[in-house]
Design a protein around this motif. Structure first.
Motif, mmCIF file in Angstrom:
data_model
loop_
_atom_site.group_PDB
_atom_site.id
_atom_site.type_symbol
_atom_site.label_atom_id
_atom_site.label_comp_id
_atom_site.label_asym_id
_atom_site.label_seq_id
_atom_site.Cartn_x
_atom_site.Cartn_y
_atom_site.Cartn_z
ATOM 1 N N GLY A 113 -4.721 -9.161 -7.476
ATOM 2 C CA GLY A 113 -5.404 -7.882 -7.415
ATOM 3 C C GLY A 113 -5.680 -7.464 -6.149
ATOM 4 O O GLY A 113 -5.461 -7.901 -5.005
ATOM 5 N N ARG A 114 -6.120 -6.013 -6.161
ATOM 6 C CA ARG A 114 -6.200 -5.104 -5.100
ATOM 7 C C ARG A 114 -7.843 -4.874 -4.598
ATOM 8 O O ARG A 114 -8.249 -4.220 -5.561
ATOM 9 N N ILE A 115 -8.347 -5.487 -3.876
ATOM 10 C CA ILE A 115 -9.865 -5.571 -3.753
ATOM 11 C C ILE A 115 -10.153 -4.839 -2.206
ATOM 12 O O ILE A 115 -9.693 -5.004 -1.155
ATOM 13 N N LEU A 116 -11.144 -3.810 -2.300
ATOM 14 C CA LEU A 116 -11.845 -3.204 -1.412
ATOM 15 C C LEU A 116 -13.342 -3.751 -1.289
ATOM 16 O O LEU A 116 -14.053 -3.773 -2.163
ATOM 17 N N ASP A 118 -2.275 -15.197 -2.479
ATOM 18 C CA ASP A 118 -1.216 -14.720 -1.645
ATOM 19 C C ASP A 118 -0.719 -12.989 -1.896
ATOM 20 O O ASP A 118 -0.178 -12.543 -1.119
ATOM 21 N N ASP A 119 -0.526 -13.303 -3.645
ATOM 22 C CA ASP A 119 0.018 -12.016 -3.956
ATOM 23 C C ASP A 119 -0.880 -10.819 -3.905
ATOM 24 O O ASP A 119 -0.577 -9.655 -4.432
ATOM 25 N N GLY A 120 -2.227 -11.210 -3.820
ATOM 26 C CA GLY A 120 -3.198 -9.887 -3.809
ATOM 27 C C GLY A 120 -3.298 -9.462 -2.295
ATOM 28 O O GLY A 120 -2.570 -9.764 -1.300
ATOM 29 N N LYS A 121 -4.242 -8.206 -2.493
ATOM 30 C CA LYS A 121 -4.687 -7.814 -1.152
ATOM 31 C C LYS A 121 -5.987 -7.611 -1.136
ATOM 32 O O LYS A 121 -6.634 -6.860 -2.184
ATOM 33 N N VAL A 122 -6.642 -7.684 0.010
ATOM 34 C CA VAL A 122 -8.252 -7.511 0.431
ATOM 35 C C VAL A 122 -8.361 -6.907 1.525
ATOM 36 O O VAL A 122 -7.765 -7.101 2.421
ATOM 37 N N VAL A 123 -8.930 -5.873 1.501
ATOM 38 C CA VAL A 123 -9.243 -4.912 2.680
ATOM 39 C C VAL A 123 -10.705 -4.729 2.702
ATOM 40 O O VAL A 123 -11.604 -4.451 1.784
ATOM 41 N N GLY A 124 -11.186 -5.226 3.826
ATOM 42 C CA GLY A 124 -12.579 -5.344 4.109
ATOM 43 C C GLY A 124 -12.871 -3.777 5.183
ATOM 44 O O GLY A 124 -12.204 -3.757 6.192
ATOM 45 N N PRO A 146 -8.186 -14.719 7.996
ATOM 46 C CA PRO A 146 -6.963 -14.738 7.519
ATOM 47 C C PRO A 146 -6.599 -14.273 6.272
ATOM 48 O O PRO A 146 -7.506 -14.527 5.260
ATOM 49 N N GLY A 147 -5.562 -13.440 5.803
ATOM 50 C CA GLY A 147 -5.571 -12.670 4.923
ATOM 51 C C GLY A 147 -6.050 -11.681 4.429
ATOM 52 O O GLY A 147 -5.823 -10.842 3.342
ATOM 53 N N VAL A 148 -7.155 -11.142 5.299
ATOM 54 C CA VAL A 148 -7.980 -9.906 4.882
ATOM 55 C C VAL A 148 -7.779 -9.076 6.023
ATOM 56 O O VAL A 148 -7.734 -9.098 7.110
ATOM 57 N N GLU A 149 -7.391 -7.706 5.620
ATOM 58 C CA GLU A 149 -7.180 -6.643 6.539
ATOM 59 C C GLU A 149 -8.395 -5.667 6.852
ATOM 60 O O GLU A 149 -9.117 -5.354 5.689
#
Length: 218
Positions: A60-63, A82-88, A98-101
């Motif tokens: 999932g793509r999470i904001l 690893d296949d998802g995306k987290v943006v804070g 790690p792993g969070v933009e």
């Protein structure tokens, strides 16, 4: 030194700070957060909400709005993999995860939706916010100020969510009501107020969980 002795050795503190320290020392969620490496006990609130509503899916793509210090972003990253995306995103600085933009931005800025979608690589599956205004001790005032943050986060969520996506935000006292609740119901098919077990009993916080985003109205 045990917890009881540590509390006794707090002479000179204000009454409110002593109470806060006692709560921290006797709070099992604080101990678990430290043990598991989470930056805040709030991580367990998101875990409990996820277990109830299955919010965080692999890939999932999470904001995470108002992400600092990062407890919710940590949980989101664990769950999407690893296949998802987290943006804070936050107007405050946040130590890297790690792993969070992380985007250092004001969510009210005109360019915010575009920057967020670019960082996510598309529209969000889920927008989260655990933001609350600094408390004044006056419940009505705290509710109004936190509700203003909730509204701003909701407006941004509507700009960046994919159809079918979800939104989770913090409110106080009686929850989202009136025009705010009507706006949520207009854009989402399933809306609930929830108090997860990790919320302190004396806290007036609630979380609004809105699922089934209907899409932006042109």
């Amino acid at each position: 030194m045990n917890n009881e002795k540590r509390v006794k050795n707090t002479r000179g503190r204000t009454v409110s700070s002593k109470r806060w320290l006692e709560r921290q020392l006797n709070d099992p969620y604080v101990a678990q957060a430290k043990q598991k490496g989470y930056r805040s006990r709030a991580a367990f609130k998101l875990k409990e909400l996820d277990e109830k509503f299955r919010l965080l899916r692999r890939g999932g793509r999470i904001l995470d709005l108002g992400a600092a210090p990062g407890g919710w972003s940590q949980v989101a990253r664990e769950r999407v993999g690893d296949d998802g995306k987290v943006v804070g995103a936050d107007i405050l600085e946040m130590e890297p995860i790690p792993g969070v933009e992380f985007l250092h931005l004001d969510m009210l800025a005109e360019e915010a939706p575009g920057l967020i979608k670019a960082a996510l690589g598309g529209e969000a599956d889920l927008v989260l916010t655990d933001m609350a205004a600094p408390t004044t001790g006056h419940r009505a005032t705290d509710h109004i100020r936190t509700l203003a943050l909730f509204e701003a986060a909701l407006d941004l969520a509507i700009e960046v969510l994919r159809p079918g996506g979800g939104f989770v935000g913090k409110v106080f006292q009686g929850g989202a009501t009136g025009d705010v609740l009507n706006t949520v119901k207009k854009h989402f098919s399933d809306v609930k107020h929830v108090k997860p077990p990790a919320s302190r009993k004396e806290s007036v916080e609630l979380y609004l969980v809105a699922l089934g985003f209907k899409g932006r109205k042109e």
